[in-house]
Structure formats: structure tokens, C-alpha cells
Design an enzyme around this catalytic site. Sequence first.
Site, PDB file in Angstrom:
ATOM      1  N   ASP A  69      -6.606 -22.768   8.506  1.00  0.00           N
ATOM      2  CA  ASP A  69      -7.024 -22.289   7.190  1.00  0.00           C
ATOM      3  C   ASP A  69      -6.197 -22.946   6.087  1.00  0.00           C
ATOM      4  O   ASP A  69      -5.231 -23.658   6.362  1.00  0.00           O
ATOM      5  CB  ASP A  69      -6.932 -20.752   7.112  1.00  0.00           C
ATOM      6  CG  ASP A  69      -5.627 -20.197   7.699  1.00  0.00           C
ATOM      7  OD1 ASP A  69      -4.687 -20.977   7.913  1.00  0.00           O
ATOM      8  OD2 ASP A  69      -5.557 -18.983   7.944  1.00  0.00           O
ATOM      9  N   ASN A 138      -3.247  -6.418   8.835  1.00  0.00           N
ATOM     10  CA  ASN A 138      -4.523  -5.690   8.830  1.00  0.00           C
ATOM     11  C   ASN A 138      -5.461  -6.198   9.931  1.00  0.00           C
ATOM     12  O   ASN A 138      -6.655  -5.933   9.905  1.00  0.00           O
ATOM     13  CB  ASN A 138      -5.203  -5.812   7.463  1.00  0.00           C
ATOM     14  CG  ASN A 138      -5.549  -7.254   7.095  1.00  0.00           C
ATOM     15  OD1 ASN A 138      -5.306  -8.169   7.872  1.00  0.00           O
ATOM     16  ND2 ASN A 138      -6.105  -7.441   5.918  1.00  0.00           N
ATOM     17  N   HIS A 140      -6.183  -9.398  10.616  1.00  0.00           N
ATOM     18  CA  HIS A 140      -6.950 -10.629  10.376  1.00  0.00           C
ATOM     19  C   HIS A 140      -6.499 -11.759  11.292  1.00  0.00           C
ATOM     20  O   HIS A 140      -5.354 -11.814  11.729  1.00  0.00           O
ATOM     21  CB  HIS A 140      -6.936 -11.042   8.900  1.00  0.00           C
ATOM     22  CG  HIS A 140      -5.659 -11.601   8.366  1.00  0.00           C
ATOM     23  ND1 HIS A 140      -5.013 -11.079   7.274  1.00  0.00           N
ATOM     24  CD2 HIS A 140      -4.910 -12.650   8.758  1.00  0.00           C
ATOM     25  CE1 HIS A 140      -3.931 -11.787   7.025  1.00  0.00           C
ATOM     26  NE2 HIS A 140      -3.834 -12.747   7.908  1.00  0.00           N
ATOM     27  N   GLU A 145     -10.652 -11.763   6.957  1.00  0.00           N
ATOM     28  CA  GLU A 145     -10.220 -10.411   6.639  1.00  0.00           C
ATOM     29  C   GLU A 145     -11.188  -9.385   7.245  1.00  0.00           C
ATOM     30  O   GLU A 145     -12.297  -9.751   7.670  1.00  0.00           O
ATOM     31  CB  GLU A 145     -10.179 -10.241   5.115  1.00  0.00           C
ATOM     32  CG  GLU A 145      -9.166 -11.157   4.412  1.00  0.00           C
ATOM     33  CD  GLU A 145      -7.735 -10.627   4.477  1.00  0.00           C
ATOM     34  OE1 GLU A 145      -7.323 -10.073   5.518  1.00  0.00           O
ATOM     35  OE2 GLU A 145      -7.018 -10.775   3.473  1.00  0.00           O
TER      36      GLU A 145
HETATM   37  C1  GLP Z   1      -1.606 -15.721   7.141  1.00  0.00           C
HETATM   38  C2  GLP Z   1      -2.394 -16.744   7.958  1.00  0.00           C
HETATM   39  C3  GLP Z   1      -2.705 -16.205   9.319  1.00  0.00           C
HETATM   40  C4  GLP Z   1      -1.478 -15.601   9.948  1.00  0.00           C
HETATM   41  C5  GLP Z   1      -0.988 -14.468   9.113  1.00  0.00           C
HETATM   42  C6  GLP Z   1       0.216 -13.740   9.692  1.00  0.00           C
HETATM   43  O1  GLP Z   1      -2.410 -14.814   6.500  1.00  0.00           O
HETATM   44  N1  GLP Z   1      -3.590 -17.146   7.334  1.00  0.00           N
HETATM   45  O2  GLP Z   1      -3.238 -17.251  10.111  1.00  0.00           O
HETATM   46  O3  GLP Z   1      -1.781 -15.163  11.233  1.00  0.00           O
HETATM   47  O4  GLP Z   1      -0.618 -15.027   7.877  1.00  0.00           O
HETATM   48  O5  GLP Z   1       1.370 -14.305   9.202  1.00  0.00           O
HETATM   49  P1  GLP Z   1       2.820 -13.960   9.685  1.00  0.00           P
HETATM   50  O6  GLP Z   1       2.965 -14.583  11.010  1.00  0.00           O
HETATM   51  O7  GLP Z   1       3.711 -14.623   8.668  1.00  0.00           O
HETATM   52  O8  GLP Z   1       2.955 -12.507   9.693  1.00  0.00           O
END
Ligand code: GLP
Length: 256
Positions: A69, A138, A140, A145
Amino acid sequence: MTMRVLVLDSPDAAGASAADVIEAQVRLKPQSVLGLATGSSPIPIYRELVRRHREEGLSFAETTFFLLDEYVGLAADHACSYRHFIQEHFVDHVDVQPSKVNGLDGTASDLDAEALRYEQAMIASGGIDLQLLGLGRNGHIGFNEPGSPLDSQTRVATLTETTRQDNSRFFPPVDPVPVRVLTQGIGSILRARNLLVIATGAAKAQAVAATIEGSISTSVPGSAIRLHPEVTVTLDAQAAAHLRADAIAQDQSSAV
Ligand code: GLP
């Protein structure tokens, strides 16, 4: 359906365990196509892969990569772009060929066309062999989302306030987190031949339980991984804290 849920003592150990899965894939098939994730959870994985490259000769020279992404409006060289993240944490330290690292262009003038181009490029590559995923608080995956259709493809999406707040720690205080993003869809993710999910820390415990044990539903995008036949989930003990004991197999396969 078989899902391997591996629970390790620490985030670093979870990262090393996930690195084992990636290493096995790349050693088995050096020309693999890997899907890469960003966020703080995969950082120990990249650190470990870099170490194995330097000390144990693990090579990525023939491997192709697709990022999961990207933020809309951030150029590849923007310090908060995911393209920059992957350069800084992985690509700059291993023998990856720059031309084999594919990302979504958040500055494209036609974002829908960019999303379609990316989806087609993934398919034309032969498809992702192994897709790495983090998990949002949440639930995702990528930037899909809650509410994202389970068959969604790469597209422009809008972030929830929760996710923007969570991700603001990566941005300077004066810089707002973009509202719009480009993300592989849930359907795109499910096309990968293997999925590898990492989640660490107590803040993820609820999302982990909902993903692995709740109903499969668009309200928890991560739950879609249970529609996939080949999934490994690596957790630290804190992230696994809300799981039923029988859902967990230490270093072995379990039917969930
Ligand atoms: C972002 C990314 C996700 C990732 C999420 C969790 O939103 N787009 O791909 O899984 O963060 O991030 P973290 O590992 O920093 O909690």
C-alpha cells in the site's frame, strides 16, 4: 483449512520466525515474488533478513517485490512514504535489484488507473508467492479498513480516524497523515499463494483474536485470511493473549 499460529516470546523472536518463512520461500525459489508490508511490526523481520543476507549469504538478487500500500500524495522519496520505508529498512541493505521493487505511485494524476496498472502488474509477474501482512488495531490488512469488500482489488481507499491517529507516530507533528491511500484489496491479497501475518504487542491482542477466532466478516478485514488455504501467523505472547489456547500451536501446524 490449515492455519499455523506461532507464538514466540518477544517481537524479535516473532520477527525471526517470520524471517524463517521468507527465507525458506526465497531459498526454494530465488525468483519468488514477495509482497512486502510496512509498519512497525515487520521491522524485526527486515532486520533479521538483512542480517542473514550479510552473515549467511541469503540473496534477494532474483526476487521480485510488490509493496502492499501507499499514501496518496506522498512521492517515493518522501520520508513518510511506504516506498521510502522499504528502502530504508530493507532494500538499501540487501542485494535487491531496484528495478524489481514495485510500489504504488501515490502521486499519480489518475489514481484509479494507477491501481489498475498495479493489479495487472502483480498478475503479469506470475502472482505473489508469499504476501507479508501486518494487522491494524482495528483489524485492517494493508489499508483495507473495516467495511472493505472481501473481493476488493487494488484501489483508492479512505483511512479511518483510528488508523490516522495510530500512524501519526510516523509523521512529524506538523504533517497530517493523508486521508486517502492506495492499497491492494482484500481480494488481491487472497490471490497470493501463501500469507504470512505478523502482529506483536498488547494493543493488537483484540484484533488478533477477532481475526483468528471471530466470524469472517468485512468488519474485521483480517478475518479474510481464514478464507485462504496457506496462512502462517507469527505473534508475540502479548498479541496472542486473547486467543484460546487450542488455537495456538507452538512451532507446529494446527487446524483452526
Ligand atoms: C499500516 C499499514 C498496515 C500495517 C498497519 C499496522 O496501517 N498500512 O499494512 O499492518 O499499519 O502497523 P504497525 O505494525 O505499525 O502496528
